[in-house]
Design a protein around this motif. Structure first.
Motif, short mmCIF file in Angstrom:
data_model
loop_
_atom_site.label_atom_id
_atom_site.label_comp_id
_atom_site.label_asym_id
_atom_site.label_seq_id
_atom_site.Cartn_x
_atom_site.Cartn_y
_atom_site.Cartn_z
N GLU A 187 -10.06 -97.79 -25.08
CA GLU A 187 -11.39 -97.29 -25.38
C GLU A 187 -12.46 -98.02 -24.57
O GLU A 187 -12.27 -99.16 -24.13
N ASN A 188 -13.57 -97.34 -24.40
CA ASN A 188 -14.73 -97.96 -23.76
C ASN A 188 -15.25 -99.06 -24.69
O ASN A 188 -15.65 -98.77 -25.82
N PRO A 189 -15.26 -100.33 -24.27
CA PRO A 189 -15.69 -101.43 -25.16
C PRO A 189 -17.11 -101.28 -25.67
O PRO A 189 -17.46 -101.82 -26.73
N PHE A 190 -17.96 -100.57 -24.94
CA PHE A 190 -19.37 -100.47 -25.29
C PHE A 190 -19.72 -99.20 -26.06
O PHE A 190 -20.89 -98.92 -26.31
N ALA A 191 -18.70 -98.44 -26.47
CA ALA A 191 -18.96 -97.15 -27.10
C ALA A 191 -19.74 -97.28 -28.41
O ALA A 191 -20.57 -96.44 -28.74
N LEU A 192 -19.48 -98.35 -29.19
CA LEU A 192 -20.10 -98.49 -30.50
C LEU A 192 -21.10 -99.64 -30.55
O LEU A 192 -21.60 -99.98 -31.63
N ALA A 193 -21.39 -100.24 -29.41
CA ALA A 193 -22.28 -101.41 -29.39
C ALA A 193 -23.73 -100.95 -29.32
O ALA A 193 -24.32 -100.86 -28.24
N ARG A 194 -24.31 -100.64 -30.47
CA ARG A 194 -25.68 -100.13 -30.51
C ARG A 194 -26.53 -100.96 -31.47
O ARG A 194 -26.07 -101.40 -32.51
N LEU A 195 -27.80 -101.13 -31.11
CA LEU A 195 -28.69 -101.98 -31.89
C LEU A 195 -29.84 -101.18 -32.50
O LEU A 195 -30.85 -101.75 -32.89
N HIS A 196 -29.71 -99.87 -32.59
CA HIS A 196 -30.81 -99.04 -33.08
C HIS A 196 -31.25 -99.44 -34.49
O HIS A 196 -32.43 -99.56 -34.78
N GLN A 197 -30.28 -99.62 -35.38
CA GLN A 197 -30.62 -99.94 -36.77
C GLN A 197 -31.33 -101.29 -36.86
O GLN A 197 -32.31 -101.43 -37.61
N LEU A 198 -30.86 -102.26 -36.09
CA LEU A 198 -31.48 -103.59 -36.10
C LEU A 198 -32.90 -103.51 -35.55
O LEU A 198 -33.83 -104.12 -36.10
N ARG A 199 -33.09 -102.74 -34.50
CA ARG A 199 -34.43 -102.57 -33.93
C ARG A 199 -35.38 -101.92 -34.93
O ARG A 199 -36.53 -102.35 -35.09
N ASP A 200 -34.90 -100.90 -35.64
CA ASP A 200 -35.74 -100.24 -36.65
C ASP A 200 -36.10 -101.20 -37.78
O ASP A 200 -37.22 -101.17 -38.31
#
Length: 372
Positions: A187-200
């Protein structure tokens, strides 16, 4: 422990005969919080105009700082754990070493504050969010290691193949094809690495802090007016003592009472103001989060592009020409990917540095308020 608590954007080159995914680009920003009331009201406009230079200066200062290099050394220290339980324990240990002031120091300081106060709730929430940020960044660094492990077999193959050599032998084609299969299966290692919730979360917290700041400024203005009124009373009382001896006792009582017109709440509100400003400064880490999120997005796209190239070759079996063309494309993309990984790694360290700096500043104000 404190006393009170004992980017350079670029994209992979593409060949017209191969798939050509696109690569988005974005940028974070930062600013400083001013104490002056008028400047506070125009702060958002100033953020937009001064953000990028401030981020750049702070970043270049940070990478020279001793604490920044300490953070980098602790995170980059090799781990000897292998199973999931040990890996999780190691993660918690590294986080406890890197995150400063640590959770115990924060809890000890907050335990001395009024648990029901809105200020305590706001600063406690900030400390929770900042710890979550550091936890996420530490896990994201593991994602960088997984990405490098994903590319390592292909990198070793490219290192032994001449860049402009003769056509590949069948044995080399077979070796490349097998590595393509291995690369495509992961799998692409960065597929689920998201910070949207933390930013909000930080954005909402900043709004709550700013509302409390406006109330605090209003109370301080009220105290200033009250102080001015007290001064008038004091002058009148002194005049009464000088010219109306018969009312000396009344005048004396007014002079004694005048200092009491300056509420003790003013001192507490000034301390509250300092804590709120420190907490608001701490929410500026959202700019670092935006930069990291942009880099993660570009890395995810870059890995997907390489996967598309690899699948292009796999669909054509073990044919020499497609395999050779894809290897040529991967060789061109390799320095771009490594550059993005290096940028992300540096900004992760910088985010830790920014979080720790803000946590220290806020805890210092909390401790100072408790000593008043």
């Amino acid at each position: 422990m404190l006393e009170c608590v004992s980017v350079r954007p670029s994209t992979p080159n593409t060949n017209t005969s191969l798939p050509t995914p696109s690569h988005p680009n974005s940028q974070g920003n930062s600013t400083e919080v001013e104490e002056d009331e008028e400047e506070e009201e125009s702060k958002e406009d100033e953020d937009a105009s001064t953000a990028s230079p401030n981020v750049s200066r702070e970043f270049h200062r940070a990478v020279q700082a001793h604490s920044y290099n300490e953070i980098r050394s602790m995170i980059q220290a090799p781990s000897q754990v292998h199973d999931l339980h040990d890996e999780d324990s190691h993660h918690r240990y590294v986080l406890s070493q890197v995150l400063q002031p640590d959770s115990n120091s924060v809890r000890e300081a907050l335990a001395k504050s009024k648990p029901s106060s809105n200020l305590t709730r706001l600063v406690s929430t900030y400390f929770d969010y900042s710890e979550t940020t550091s936890d996420f960044c530490l896990r994201l660094h593991l994602t960088i290691l997984r990405a490098r492990n994903l590319y390592e077999p292909l990198s070793r193959l490219l290192a032994v193949l001449p860049a402009d050599g003769p056509p590949l032998s069948q044995a080399q084609c077979d070796r490349a094809y097998d590595l393509f299969l291995q690369f495509d299966s992961q799998e692409n290692p960065f597929a689920l690495a998201r910070l949207h919730q933390l930013r909000d979360s930080f954005t909402h917290l900043k709004g709550d802090i700013q509302r409390d700041l406006r109330k605090c400024h209003s109370r301080i203005r009220m105290f200033r007016h009250a102080t001015a009124g007290c001064a008038v009373i004091s002058v009148a009382a002194v005049a009464a003592v000088a010219f109306v001896a018969a009312h000396a006792a009344i005048g004396f009582a007014a002079v004694v009472a005048a200092p009491l017109c300056v509420p003790r709440q003013k001192t507490r509100n000034l301390a509250r103001l300092k804590q709120l400003e420190a907490a608001e400064n701490g929410t500026l880490v959202v700019n670092d989060i935006n930069t990291i999120d942009s880099l993660v997005d570009r890395l995810q796209t870059a890995v997907e592009a390489d996967k598309a190239f690899v699948r292009f070759a796999l669909e054509r079996g073990r044919e020499r020409h497609p395999i050779q063309e894809v290897l040529k494309q991967l060789r061109k993309n390799q320095p771009v990917l490594e550059h993005l990984l290096g940028d992300l790694e540096q900004h992760i360290f910088f985010c830790f540095y920014s979080v720790n700096k803000a946590r220290y500043a806020l805890l210092k104000e909390i401790c100072h308020h408790q000593t008043l």
